[in-house]
Design an enzyme around this catalytic site. Structure first.
Site, PDB file in Angstrom:
ATOM      1  CE1 TYR A  35      50.507   3.898  95.002  1.00  0.00           C
ATOM      2  CE2 TYR A  35      49.484   3.286  93.208  1.00  0.00           C
ATOM      3  CZ  TYR A  35      50.788   3.837  94.156  1.00  0.00           C
ATOM      4  OH  TYR A  35      51.699   4.475  93.406  1.00  0.00           O
ATOM      5  N   GLY A  36      44.376   4.669  97.475  1.00  0.00           N
ATOM      6  CA  GLY A  36      43.683   5.384  97.507  1.00  0.00           C
ATOM      7  C   GLY A  36      44.288   6.968  96.828  1.00  0.00           C
ATOM      8  CE  LYS A  86      36.091  11.472 109.283  1.00  0.00           C
ATOM      9  NZ  LYS A  86      37.127  11.710 108.646  1.00  0.00           N
TER      10      LYS A  86
END
Ligand code: GLU
Length: 428
Positions: free
Chosen positions: A226-227, A95
């Site tokens: 709400y991506g 990551k």
């Protein structure tokens, strides 16, 4: 989050009777890159942590967020190792992240930052070494800037002659790219789509269960975030007949009791800059259809299915007793803390863990990488069909493992399956 990721690996490894050296290898990351790099006069701190590569190249996103820290990136890299193993991919886990609030940057500042970060990590990424992708606040456009800079550097430093094959291979260093430079059709929707596949696979199993008393029509859903992930989950769940009654973004949440229309809501959000005030049924948004609530109260709604699809630790000790959902789908990474997970599981809430629920994204990243490595381009249907087959297979192995336990604990099952797969590939 790091502590809880490590604690669950430790517990699983002990359950599996693994020797101490193996447990240490599973907990400690292979390589930690802490980077200080300049963009103009400003110095940024970033990371790329390569946790484990027993199953294949390190794989995982890059996030731009003010809360990025060594600890967070290491936790997320660890979860990527588990996620890739759960999904049955030939990848390890890694990551990256940069401590920055990208919302305060202009487009050209964001681009300069992205390029500088790539220059800082360029020596230890590559299609067979470490393959980054989008994560929180990064997207295909940023991947395009990054891959372009990476290719320029490689060509210059290694005096590479570029033909179609080398170009495709170099492009495979990043996934989640725009389609015109080797991105895969279906990648943008993949995390949400994969989550809906997993939810449906679970409901199919529960239909035959006498213990879980769910009505199976018109199940209500609330989605926090709400991506890319939250929106596509809502849209695809809505298309499958679920009743999405509440969604939120960083500025607030809306509640439309009769069920909202995700597409109209997205159009409204684009216009207003937020979902707050978007009460959209069918193609119409009207103040009478709903009301605005806080993002925290969305989590406490009496819905069948709760989908935290934004940031980590949002379901924790302070609100776990107020959660009323029967199923939680962890579409964000680490949205339920360890304590809350244990409490809710004891209460009979079924939690689909992040390493399974949101693995559709990295699964289509793999399909993109595969297409680049083999010079192929697949139709969206082909990608979606393969995604379905791979998600069903991941779900089935976790379900089969979970059926051996007394209580339904999909997280424990996921970690056991993953760790067995990784340990099998460790050099003895
Ligand atoms: N950032 C996504 C995740 O956490 C996708 C990673 C990838 O595609 O490599 O799963």
């Amino acid at each position: 989050m790091l502590e809880s990721a490590q604690a669950i690996i430790l517990k699983t490894a002990k359950n599996l009777d693994l020797p101490k050296e193996t447990i240490d290898r599973l907990i400690q990351p292979n390589v930690i890159h802490e980077l200080n790099f300049s963009v103009g006069k400003k110095i940024y701190k970033g990371f790329r942590i390569q946790h484990n590569n027993n199953l294949g190249p390190y794989k995982g996103g890059i996030r731009f967020h003010p809360n990025v820290s060594h600890e967070e990136v290491q936790a997320l890299a660890t979860l990527m190792t588990i996620k890739c193993a759960v999904a049955g991919l030939p990848y390890g886990g890694g990551k990256g992240g940069v401590i920055v609030n990208p919302k305060t940057l202009s487009e050209s500042e964001l681009k300069d930052l992205s390029l500088a970060y790539v220059r800082a990590i360029s020596n230890f990424i590559g299609p067979e070494l470490d393959v980054p992708a989008p994560d929180v606040n990064t997207n295909p456009k940023i991947m395009a800037w990054m891959v372009d800079e990476f290719i320029k550097l490689k060509v210059k430093n290694e005096k590479l002659k570029i033909n179609e094959k080398t170009l495709n291979k170099l492009r495979a260093t990043f996934t989640g790219k725009p389609i015109n430079i080797g991105g895969s059709l279906g990648r943008t929707e993949a995390t949400g789509r994969g989550g809906v596949f997993i939810l449906k696979a679970l409901l199919n199993k529960l239909k035959n269960s006498k213990v879980y008393n769910l009505k199976f029509n018109n199940l209500t859903v609330a989605v926090q975030g709400y991506g890319n992930v939250g929106y596509y989950f809502s849209k695809l769940a809505h298309n499958e007949g679920f009743k999405v009654i509440s969604v939120s973004d960083s500025k607030g949440a809306v509640l439309v009791k009769e069920g909202l229309d995700p597409d109209t809501t997205m159009n409204c959000k684009k216009e207003k800059g937020s979902v707050a005030g978007c009460y959209c049924k069918g193609s119409v948004c009207d103040i009478r259809f709903g009301r605005t609530i806080s993002s925290e109260s969305l989590l406490e709604l009496p819905v069948d299915i709760l989908v935290p699809a934004a940031l980590e630790n949002v379901i924790n000790e302070s609100n776990m007793k107020k959660i009323k959902a029967k199923i939680i789908v962890e579409m964000a990474n680490g949205p339920v803390t360890e304590k809350a997970y244990r409490y809710l599981t004891k209460q009979g809430v079924i939690i689909i863990p992040d390493v399974l629920a949101n693995s559709g994204g990295v699964t289509v990243s793999y399909l993109e990488w595969y297409q680049n490595m083999h010079g192929e381009r697949w139709s969206e249907d082909k990608v979606n069909n393969k995604l379905k087959i791979m998600m069903d297979s991941a779900f089935n192995s976790i379900w089969e493992k979970a059926s051996k336990f007394k209580a339904l604990d999909l997280k424990r099952a996921a970690f056991e399956v993953a760790i067995e797969r990784i340990v099998n590939k460790m050099v003895k």
